[in-house]
Write a protein that holds these residues in place. Structure first.
Motif, PDB file in Angstrom:
ATOM      1  N   ARG A 194      -9.717   4.666  -1.876  1.00  0.00           N
ATOM      2  CA  ARG A 194     -10.688   5.094  -2.806  1.00  0.00           C
ATOM      3  C   ARG A 194     -12.313   5.286  -2.253  1.00  0.00           C
ATOM      4  O   ARG A 194     -12.688   4.393  -1.544  1.00  0.00           O
ATOM      5  CB  ARG A 194     -10.884   3.886  -3.970  1.00  0.00           C
ATOM      6  CG  ARG A 194     -10.170   4.044  -5.073  1.00  0.00           C
ATOM      7  CD  ARG A 194     -10.435   2.899  -6.062  1.00  0.00           C
ATOM      8  NE  ARG A 194     -11.782   3.280  -6.572  1.00  0.00           N
ATOM      9  CZ  ARG A 194     -12.105   2.468  -7.574  1.00  0.00           C
ATOM     10  NH1 ARG A 194     -11.711   1.527  -8.197  1.00  0.00           N
ATOM     11  NH2 ARG A 194     -13.470   2.814  -8.141  1.00  0.00           N
TER      12      ARG A 194
ATOM     13  N   ASN B 144     -16.232   7.270  -2.200  1.00  0.00           N
ATOM     14  CA  ASN B 144     -17.232   7.761  -3.361  1.00  0.00           C
ATOM     15  C   ASN B 144     -17.063   9.238  -3.749  1.00  0.00           C
ATOM     16  O   ASN B 144     -17.089   9.476  -5.024  1.00  0.00           O
ATOM     17  CB  ASN B 144     -18.807   7.594  -2.674  1.00  0.00           C
ATOM     18  CG  ASN B 144     -19.134   6.335  -2.436  1.00  0.00           C
ATOM     19  OD1 ASN B 144     -18.342   5.373  -3.218  1.00  0.00           O
ATOM     20  ND2 ASN B 144     -19.874   5.701  -1.753  1.00  0.00           N
TER      21      ASN B 144
ATOM     22  N   MET C  97      -6.313   8.912  -7.699  1.00  0.00           N
ATOM     23  CA  MET C  97      -6.454   7.423  -7.881  1.00  0.00           C
ATOM     24  C   MET C  97      -5.099   6.991  -7.643  1.00  0.00           C
ATOM     25  O   MET C  97      -4.868   5.508  -7.293  1.00  0.00           O
ATOM     26  CB  MET C  97      -7.174   7.013  -8.844  1.00  0.00           C
ATOM     27  CG  MET C  97      -8.403   7.813  -9.564  1.00  0.00           C
ATOM     28  SD  MET C  97      -9.961   7.036  -8.299  1.00  0.00           S
ATOM     29  CE  MET C  97     -10.430   5.848  -9.465  1.00  0.00           C
TER      30      MET C  97
ATOM     31  N   PRO D  25      -1.162   6.627  -6.597  1.00  0.00           N
ATOM     32  CA  PRO D  25      -0.166   6.900  -5.309  1.00  0.00           C
ATOM     33  C   PRO D  25       0.338   8.263  -5.256  1.00  0.00           C
ATOM     34  O   PRO D  25       0.827   8.929  -6.217  1.00  0.00           O
ATOM     35  CB  PRO D  25       0.838   5.797  -5.424  1.00  0.00           C
ATOM     36  CG  PRO D  25       0.885   5.391  -6.838  1.00  0.00           C
ATOM     37  CD  PRO D  25      -0.464   5.530  -7.575  1.00  0.00           C
TER      38      PRO D  25
ATOM     39  N   MET E  57      -0.688   4.851  -1.451  1.00  0.00           N
ATOM     40  CA  MET E  57      -1.703   4.579  -2.175  1.00  0.00           C
ATOM     41  C   MET E  57      -2.852   5.392  -1.618  1.00  0.00           C
ATOM     42  O   MET E  57      -3.260   4.929  -0.375  1.00  0.00           O
ATOM     43  CB  MET E  57      -1.960   3.198  -2.385  1.00  0.00           C
ATOM     44  CG  MET E  57      -2.859   2.893  -3.524  1.00  0.00           C
ATOM     45  SD  MET E  57      -2.209   2.895  -5.088  1.00  0.00           S
ATOM     46  CE  MET E  57      -3.799   2.745  -6.026  1.00  0.00           C
TER      47      MET E  57
ATOM     48  N   VAL F   7       0.813  -1.246  -0.127  1.00  0.00           N
ATOM     49  CA  VAL F   7      -0.109  -0.143  -0.117  1.00  0.00           C
ATOM     50  C   VAL F   7       0.842   1.289   0.085  1.00  0.00           C
ATOM     51  O   VAL F   7       0.601   2.124  -0.467  1.00  0.00           O
ATOM     52  CB  VAL F   7      -0.989   0.078   1.314  1.00  0.00           C
ATOM     53  CG1 VAL F   7      -1.714   1.287   1.200  1.00  0.00           C
ATOM     54  CG2 VAL F   7      -1.773  -1.490   1.305  1.00  0.00           C
TER      55      VAL F   7
END
Lengths: 368, 464
Positions: A361, A363, A340, A342, A358, A173
């Motif tokens: 994500r 909404n 979106m 990194p 990263m 990540v």
């Protein structure tokens, strides 16, 4: 076996060795510490079959011998004794410890069941510079993954390239890359378990460490005259191509005050949900938003220097915090392509260090 | 390789009984045979891989005899053992992987749309752009568009049903494609109901149902084509039910197609039916003439055929399904290539005349006034100058037979009478005789100008 030595010396050794003793092994011998008298010195030894340690102590030796003592009981016992001289005697498999007014007997098991932990560094050993590990531990080590993930991620990659040494760790990540300008003569890419790097840094505490690699046994040895740590080397072949994911073509650059961000993040963390904190960058400001239906909501604004478009992006606050803690200067720089990809995290004071996280994500991030 | 591992497994079974469980799992369980080198007919060297030097040391020091005895006993040879440090490749594979988004992200520059479509199992030529919309499929199209813009939220699940070849699959795939195109790293999977079923059966057979579950339940957009195939299969339905729930719970989109509405699918489990009905159910009707024209225009453009709009209307009027259109175009193209003729209206006329299921009389081709079969018979008899009686009787002279076949052709192709009816009118002939006669003329038309002229002439007399 009959020896006498100081409690202060012994407890230091046993505590160190205990960290290498396997606590969850099914095999009883692995939860033991080996005490062996060789050439007038005591060798303490512990292993979990992936790594191991040899620790030598000076002592007054009356009679040679070797035994395996249950590690937990030994640690608890020795650490409860008063500083000063203690005597260890073994007779017919029973270890007798006498110190001051206390007399302790512990049943032991024969030492020849104990696995062999190598301690001979090969002739082609490399001397690691004193402060080499310090920066690695500080800036790279925390990024490595835990036991539950991919095996490669539990390691720290040492990659000698041209005149520099690239040190990398990732947990899938986030990613840390440190470029050191030392020409270490490593035989190639080496992937060493992160846990071992941490231990070595602790044990040798900024003193000089020698390193050698045993290719046949696929193990790395770190040590000096008194302590040798042995560890398996992970397969670096499967290490992901980390350079591929370092973003190119940055659209947003942010310069922020580290301390201010750290403090605000601490507040945001209280109301974060699943560790997520939303950062909204616009007009030279950063708004940190965290919302949790159970605890409440939080919104704080701090001034930043923004170049490029405005951006809304969410991160795990713990990852941000880890990065901020690894920065030595008073400012931090963030670079983003979009919400979106990194984010690139930089310590403006230290150009050899690159960190990647990263984004989460959400909404909101999708629709913006 | 497998043989070696089986041998090693047998050896370990022997060892297992002589050591404690803890000893076995610590020292033996991860070892494997790297290679076997024969030294002599009754001797061989076996290289044993151990994950660490501790294990190789211990095995060599303490368990050498045990392993050697075991191997000797099974292979009936003298085995020499060598222990080396090597990771067990079979062991490593079974370890489950956890998510590492940093390395799973799709890097736009190195990852093309086509690769992503292939990975999702999507056929590449179905898009929204080449989907023609008209009254019969407008609702379905609008719903699919809404889903593509807002997957997982607009209509979930989206259930598209309709007859053969109306464009269900096209629409479902185009939706998935649109999602992939706009949201780069969306995990999309397309499969047919049958593929889904086969995969479950395989997973059960190879005991990999966990992998199967993981594969499907991590998906963000699942497209199941011809979902009606899973009906009547209890285990498949059960698995699909759980998959469905898991996907929907995660807010992911499900798109299904079927040849009938969920209510009418026989033997579909009730709980699945109610779930299918929870989203939006849209149907696509048979395409009308205008839609067929539009589809044909798209296809003509794709195939780079130059056709005037009149020809397109002509073709559309004689073909009743988009799939048949495609077939007709391919046939047209190959005919023109084969005969080395450009595509002309004439050729199209020939081909439409030749086609089974031509629909001239109903689809407004100028032949409005009704003609009775008796009328046709007298016209044909007139044209060929044969008596009406003779054509119905059993005479088989060449002219008579030809006239009869032309008559059959016209009755069949232009009047759309059934083979039995024609046989009945023509003196109780068998329907196969009629079929043969129609076929004969069909064969003659493209090659013989005479026959074509004759038929055109008769048609002109009949319908003007």
């Amino acid at each position: 076996m009959q020896i006498s030595l100081l409690q202060e010396e012994l407890i230091k050794g046993i505590n160190t060795v205990y960290r290498f003793v396997s606590t969850k092994s099914q095999l009883p011998i692995l939860s033991h510490i080996l005490i062996s008298i060789e050439k007038g010195r005591i060798r303490l030894c512990g292993t979990n079959l992936e790594s191991g340690i040899n620790y030598w102590l000076g002592a007054k030796v009356e009679e040679d011998g070797q035994i395996a003592v249950p590690a937990k009981i030994l640690v608890d016992t020795i650490s409860s004794l008063k500083p000063g001289k203690i005597e260890l005697t073994e007779k017919e498999g029973i270890l007798t410890i006498s110190s001051g007014n206390s007399l302790i007997t512990i049943p032991t098991i024969p030492a020849n069941d104990f696995p062999q932990v190598d301690y001979e560094l090969s002739k082609q050993k490399i001397v690691l510079p004193k402060n080499l590990l310090e920066s690695i531990v500080h800036q790279v080590l925390f990024t490595a993954g835990g036991e539950e993930g991919r095996v490669e991620f539990t390691g720290v990659l040492f990659w000698p390239r041209d005149k520099e040494l690239v040190v990398v760790a990732t947990d899938g990540v986030r990613l840390s890359v440190k470029r050191l300008t030392t020409s270490l003569d490593l035989p190639g890419k080496m992937l060493i378990p992160a846990k071992i790097i941490g231990e070595i840094n602790k044990i040798f505490n900024n003193s000089e460490v020698k390193f050698s690699f045993d290719e046949d046994k696929n193990q790395a040895l770190f040590g000096n005259e008194d302590i040798v740590v042995v560890s398996k080397v992970l397969d670096s072949e499967k290490y992901p191509d980390f350079e591929r994911i370092i973003p190119q073509g940055v659209n947003v650059t942010i310069l922020a005050d580290k301390e201010e961000l750290q403090n605000t993040l601490k507040l945001s963390a209280i109301f974060s949900r699943d560790y997520g904190v939303r950062l909204e960058f616009a007009n030279n400001e950063c708004v940190l938003v965290s919302e949790n239906p159970q605890t409440g909501t939080q919104k704080s604004t701090i001034p930043v220097k923004l170049e490029g478009d405005s951006l809304i992006i969410s991160f795990n606050w713990r990852f941000l915090n880890d990065f901020l803690n690894s920065v030595s200067g008073s400012e931090v720089e963030f670079k983003f392509v979009n919400n979106m990809s990194p984010g690139l995290f930089i310590d403006p004071k230290d150009k050899t260090y690159t960190h990647l996280i990263m984004p989460i994500r959400t909404n909101e991030a999708e629709s913006s | 390789m497998d043989e070696q591992q089986t041998l090693w497994k047998q050896t370990l079974e022997v060892v297992k009984v002589s050591v404690s469980a803890a000893t076995f799992s610590t020292w033996f369980s991860q070892t494997f045979i790297v290679k076997i080198t024969p030294a002599a007919p009754d001797r061989q060297t076996v290289e044993i891989g151990c994950p660490s030097s501790y294990i190789s040391n211990t095995l060599e020091k303490r368990y050498f005899g045990l392993l050697q005895d075991g191997l000797n006993q099974i292979t009936k040879k003298t085995n020499n053992l060598i222990f080396i440090v090597k990771q067990n490749p079979f062991f490593a594979k079974t370890k489950t992987e956890i998510a590492s988004p940093l390395f799973n992200q799709t890097i736009p520059s190195s990852d093309h749309l086509k690769d992503r479509l292939i990975r999702a199992g999507l056929p590449i030529h179905f898009t929204f752009e080449n989907f023609a919309v008209s009254g019969s499929n407008q609702l379905a199209w609008a719903a699919a568009n809404a889903v593509a813009k807002n997957p997982g939220h607009a209509y979930n699940p989206l259930f598209i049903w309709g007859g053969v070849g109306v464009g269900k699959t096209h629409l479902a795939i185009a939706t998935a494609r649109e999602i992939i195109t706009s949201l780069n790293d969306t995990k999309v999977l397309y499969c047919t109901g049958e593929e889904f079923m086969v995969e479950i059966i395989n997973a059960i057979r190879t005991k990999t149902t966990n992998d199967f579950k993981k594969k499907y339940r991590n998906i963000e957009v699942l497209v199941i084509d011809d979902v009606q195939f899973i009906a009547g299969k209890p285990t498949v339905q059960e698995e699909f039910f759980h998959t469905f729930n898991a996907i929907q719970k995660a807010g992911s989109q499900i798109i299904m197609t079927s040849d009938m509405p969920p209510n009418d699918i026989p033997k579909l489990a009730d709980r699945l039916r109610s779930r299918f009905e929870a989203g939006l159910i849209v149907d696509i009707g048979q395409p009308d003439f205008e839609l067929l024209c539009a589809i044909l225009l798209i296809k003509v453009k794709e195939k780079e055929i130059d056709l005037p709009i009149e020809s397109i209307q002509k073709i559309a009027s004689c073909v009743d399904s988009p799939r048949a259109l495609e077939g007709f175009l391919i046939k047209l193209q190959s005919q023109s290539k084969l005969l080395n003729n450009p595509i002309t209206e004439e050729l199209i006329n020939k081909m439409t005349g030749q086609k089974e299921g031509v629909n001239n009389s109903t689809n407004g081709n100028g032949q409005s006034h009704q003609v009775s079969p008796q009328e046709v018979i007298s016209r044909v008899c007139n044209y060929f100058s044969v008596p009406k009686k003779a054509i119905i009787a059993h005479g088989r002279t060449k002219t008579l037979a030809h006239a009869r076949q032309v008559l059959m052709y016209i009755l069949r192709v232009e009047m759309k009478l059934s083979l039995e009816e024609i046989g009945h009118i023509l003196g109780d002939r068998d329907h196969t005789t009629v079929l043969y006669g129609v076929g004969k003329i069909n064969e003659l038309i493209p090659t013989s100008g005479d026959v074509e002229q004759q038929i055109l002439g008769i048609k002109k007399q009949l319908w003007g």
